[in-house]
Write a protein that holds these residues in place. Structure first.
Motif, PDB file in Angstrom:
ATOM      1  N   ALA A 189       0.836  -1.198   0.000  1.00  0.00           N
ATOM      2  CA  ALA A 189       0.000   0.000   0.000  1.00  0.00           C
ATOM      3  C   ALA A 189       0.876   1.254   0.000  1.00  0.00           C
ATOM      4  N   ARG A 190       0.447   2.237  -0.779  1.00  0.00           N
ATOM      5  CA  ARG A 190       1.134   3.537  -0.783  1.00  0.00           C
ATOM      6  C   ARG A 190       0.507   4.387   0.319  1.00  0.00           C
ATOM      7  N   ILE A 191       1.273   4.654   1.374  1.00  0.00           N
ATOM      8  CA  ILE A 191       0.714   5.371   2.505  1.00  0.00           C
ATOM      9  C   ILE A 191       1.321   6.760   2.648  1.00  0.00           C
ATOM     10  N   LEU A 192       0.493   7.654   3.152  1.00  0.00           N
ATOM     11  CA  LEU A 192       0.905   8.993   3.528  1.00  0.00           C
ATOM     12  C   LEU A 192       0.931   9.009   5.053  1.00  0.00           C
ATOM     13  N   VAL A 193       2.109   9.006   5.624  1.00  0.00           N
ATOM     14  CA  VAL A 193       2.252   8.979   7.081  1.00  0.00           C
ATOM     15  C   VAL A 193       2.010  10.395   7.597  1.00  0.00           C
ATOM     16  N   SER A 194       0.988  10.568   8.428  1.00  0.00           N
ATOM     17  CA  SER A 194       0.598  11.914   8.839  1.00  0.00           C
ATOM     18  C   SER A 194       0.761  12.135  10.342  1.00  0.00           C
ATOM     19  N   TRP A 195       0.945  13.383  10.695  1.00  0.00           N
ATOM     20  CA  TRP A 195       1.078  13.790  12.095  1.00  0.00           C
ATOM     21  C   TRP A 195       0.595  15.228  12.225  1.00  0.00           C
ATOM     22  N   HIS A 196      -0.198  15.494  13.267  1.00  0.00           N
ATOM     23  CA  HIS A 196      -0.760  16.831  13.466  1.00  0.00           C
ATOM     24  C   HIS A 196      -0.514  17.317  14.898  1.00  0.00           C
ATOM     25  N   ASP A 197      -0.228  18.595  15.021  1.00  0.00           N
ATOM     26  CA  ASP A 197      -0.180  19.254  16.324  1.00  0.00           C
ATOM     27  C   ASP A 197      -1.203  20.381  16.276  1.00  0.00           C
ATOM     28  N   PHE A 198      -2.276  20.235  17.053  1.00  0.00           N
ATOM     29  CA  PHE A 198      -3.380  21.186  16.992  1.00  0.00           C
ATOM     30  C   PHE A 198      -3.211  22.374  17.942  1.00  0.00           C
ATOM     31  N   GLU A 199      -2.051  22.479  18.580  1.00  0.00           N
ATOM     32  CA  GLU A 199      -1.835  23.562  19.540  1.00  0.00           C
ATOM     33  C   GLU A 199      -0.664  24.466  19.200  1.00  0.00           C
ATOM     34  N   ARG A 200       0.395  23.925  18.601  1.00  0.00           N
ATOM     35  CA  ARG A 200       1.594  24.734  18.412  1.00  0.00           C
ATOM     36  C   ARG A 200       2.445  24.173  17.280  1.00  0.00           C
ATOM     37  N   THR A 201       3.593  24.825  17.048  1.00  0.00           N
ATOM     38  CA  THR A 201       4.605  24.325  16.127  1.00  0.00           C
ATOM     39  C   THR A 201       5.840  23.972  16.947  1.00  0.00           C
ATOM     40  N   PRO A 202       6.156  22.693  17.075  1.00  0.00           N
ATOM     41  CA  PRO A 202       7.298  22.280  17.900  1.00  0.00           C
ATOM     42  C   PRO A 202       8.615  22.887  17.419  1.00  0.00           C
ATOM     43  N   ALA A 203       9.627  22.783  18.273  1.00  0.00           N
ATOM     44  CA  ALA A 203      10.964  23.272  17.937  1.00  0.00           C
ATOM     45  C   ALA A 203      11.524  22.498  16.754  1.00  0.00           C
ATOM     46  N   ASN A 204      12.450  23.118  16.040  1.00  0.00           N
ATOM     47  CA  ASN A 204      13.038  22.494  14.861  1.00  0.00           C
ATOM     48  C   ASN A 204      13.636  21.125  15.153  1.00  0.00           C
ATOM     49  N   GLU A 205      14.330  21.012  16.295  1.00  0.00           N
ATOM     50  CA  GLU A 205      14.973  19.745  16.639  1.00  0.00           C
ATOM     51  C   GLU A 205      13.942  18.634  16.807  1.00  0.00           C
ATOM     52  N   VAL A 219       1.566  18.565   9.935  1.00  0.00           N
ATOM     53  CA  VAL A 219       0.793  19.803  10.021  1.00  0.00           C
ATOM     54  C   VAL A 219       0.801  20.278  11.467  1.00  0.00           C
ATOM     55  N   THR A 220       1.259  21.489  11.669  1.00  0.00           N
ATOM     56  CA  THR A 220       1.321  22.063  13.010  1.00  0.00           C
ATOM     57  C   THR A 220       0.310  23.213  13.101  1.00  0.00           C
ATOM     58  N   THR A 221       0.355  23.943  14.197  1.00  0.00           N
ATOM     59  CA  THR A 221      -0.480  25.134  14.355  1.00  0.00           C
ATOM     60  C   THR A 221       0.428  26.337  14.547  1.00  0.00           C
ATOM     61  N   ALA A 222       0.258  27.347  13.709  1.00  0.00           N
ATOM     62  CA  ALA A 222       1.105  28.531  13.774  1.00  0.00           C
ATOM     63  C   ALA A 222       0.629  29.469  14.884  1.00  0.00           C
ATOM     64  N   GLU A 223       1.543  29.814  15.777  1.00  0.00           N
ATOM     65  CA  GLU A 223       1.263  30.812  16.817  1.00  0.00           C
ATOM     66  C   GLU A 223       1.838  32.170  16.439  1.00  0.00           C
ATOM     67  N   HIS A 224       2.805  32.154  15.538  1.00  0.00           N
ATOM     68  CA  HIS A 224       3.455  33.371  15.051  1.00  0.00           C
ATOM     69  C   HIS A 224       3.748  33.179  13.564  1.00  0.00           C
ATOM     70  N   ILE A 225       3.878  34.272  12.827  1.00  0.00           N
ATOM     71  CA  ILE A 225       4.212  34.178  11.413  1.00  0.00           C
ATOM     72  C   ILE A 225       5.569  33.522  11.215  1.00  0.00           C
ATOM     73  N   GLN A 226       6.443  33.655  12.226  1.00  0.00           N
ATOM     74  CA  GLN A 226       7.764  33.027  12.133  1.00  0.00           C
ATOM     75  C   GLN A 226       7.671  31.504  12.060  1.00  0.00           C
ATOM     76  N   ASP A 227       6.577  30.948  12.587  1.00  0.00           N
ATOM     77  CA  ASP A 227       6.396  29.496  12.499  1.00  0.00           C
ATOM     78  C   ASP A 227       6.296  29.064  11.037  1.00  0.00           C
ATOM     79  N   CYS A 228       5.628  29.860  10.223  1.00  0.00           N
ATOM     80  CA  CYS A 228       5.521  29.552   8.793  1.00  0.00           C
ATOM     81  C   CYS A 228       6.904  29.552   8.146  1.00  0.00           C
TER      82      CYS A 228
END
Length: 224
Positions: free
Chosen positions: A113-129, A148-157
């Motif tokens: 099967a061709r899978i798209l492994v997904s992960w979401h954070d509905f509160e924030r954008t974690p640190a780069n590390e 997919v994360t949640t942007a709290e600041h434009i810098q997250d984008c």
């Protein structure tokens, strides 16, 4: 600059109509959210979806991931197996689901099967590390990753878009939700090399999601 339009139909009767509308409006792909459909209509909905499977992402999101699937975890795993047998372009499976259900991983591997492994954070954008570690863990299960994360600041984008410079040999879809994340939704296929971004057919399915027509208008303006 390809677009995948989320189809969140609440009935099999409307499903085919919405899918055809999305393609008529210029989408490249559709994401069929099977979790929005009643369990009693799943089989009929799958029959309808099969006609579009070569250009479709099949998704069955649990309520723990802001989805609508009302059945048990066991039922959802069985339906994910059933969806995979239709061989869609991609089957979206959450990273947490994969690490908690080895038998599902074995099944998907055995059936190629061709899978798209997904992960979401509905509160924030974690640190780069943390995001780099996450990517390293997720890529064990496949080459197509969606984070997919949640942007709290434009810098997250800006941080997320910079990942496209350093993460290679992956089909990575990485952007942020929320009003502040709209920029990353648009630019992930331009500044980044995401295979596609997501849009809605009408009402947004998640915060910050633009409609297909809005996204197409923006992309066409950029080309001109």
């Amino acid at each position: 600059m390809k677009i995948c339009t989320t189809i969140a139909s609440s009935s099999s009767l409307d499903l085919e109509k919405q899918i055809k509308q999305a393609f008529a409006d210029g989408t490249n792909f559709v994401e069929i959210r099977f979790d929005y459909l009643p369990l009693s209509e799943m089989q009929e909905s799958l029959r309808i979806a099969n006609s579009f499977r070569n250009k479709a992402v099949f998704t069955l999101r649990p309520d723990s991931q802001k989805g609508k699937f009302s059945g048990s975890a066991h039922e959802r795993v069985n339906w994910l197996k059933e969806l995979s047998l239709s061989r869609p372009m991609l089957l979206d499976v959450e990273y947490d689901t994969l690490i908690n259900h080895e038998e599902l991983v074995d099944f998907l591997t055995d059936h190629k099967a061709r899978i798209l492994v997904s992960w979401h954070d509905f509160e924030r954008t974690p640190a780069n590390e943390s995001l780099l570690d996450l990517i390293g863990q997720m890529r064990i299960y496949g080459n197509f990753l969606k984070i997919v994360t949640t942007a709290e600041h434009i810098q997250d984008c800006i941080r997320l878009l910079d990942f496209y410079k350093v993460v290679t040999n992956l089909d990575l879809i990485l952007f942020a939700m929320g009003e502040l994340g709209v920029l990353s939704r648009i630019l992930c296929t331009i500044y980044g090399n995401a295979p596609f971004t997501y849009a809605s057919l009408g009402k947004s399915v998640v915060p910050g999601q633009l409609t297909l027509l809005e996204m197409r208008k923006l992309y066409e303006g950029m080309i001109l």
